[in-house]
Scaffold this motif. Sequence first.
Motif: not given
Length: 239
Positions: A108-125
């Motif tokens: 589930d969190n793999a998808q969560f990380v992917m979703d946030i990365a798609a929205e912001h460039g990366s989860f770190g950003k």
Amino acid sequence: MATSFKTIRARAEKRKGAAALKKLLPKAPDQKALTKLKDDRVLAEMAKRVFSAGFVWSVIENKWDGFETAFQGFDPRKLVHKPDEFWEKLASDKRIVRNPQKIRSVRDNAQFVMDIAAEHGSFGKFLAAWPSTDQTGLLDLLAKRGSRLGGNTGQYLIRFLGKDSFIASRDVLFCLRDAGLELTDKGTSKGDMKKIQAQFNAWQKESGLPLVHLSRICAMSIGENYDPARLQQAMGSED
């Protein structure tokens, strides 16, 4: 009005010694490093915090190489496409802690990380851009959009990822109550967290210190006065 942070720091310095206290403070968070954080390392830390919750942390650390292998380096782009059979086999994989619910949280969190990365460039950003003055908002988002990332797990997650943050540990809550903050028995309700955030924001404005230092000093200003050398050896990112 709450006790000034100058008073709290003076108490911590008296208990530990000014030089020893300074050595016990972690490095200030690096915003640039946070923006460069890879999504696989974010997912790996999410998994480590989830599996460590309610468990002996050293056991997870000792098995971590096995976790990295079993979850194929925690690359979210690969894991989101893994079939059900892959996840079912992990439930009997001796390289990891075989908890089916926590294993599913990685998916589930793999998808969560992917979703946030798609929205912001990366989860770190995304993390770097989130204001530290609204840690409670970030924790709410982790709890709602992530899997098993609520409560203390979310607090430790953002700390270990390198985000400037406080941790509402037992000693920190003790310090806050002693400073005059009115909190419920557990100190973990949304109302409590808003009060805690507001107090840390005020102390940050007063002192100019990052939240991670405020949190650590607060914890060491009160409660059991452990020997600084022992703390230096044992202390990681937990307050």
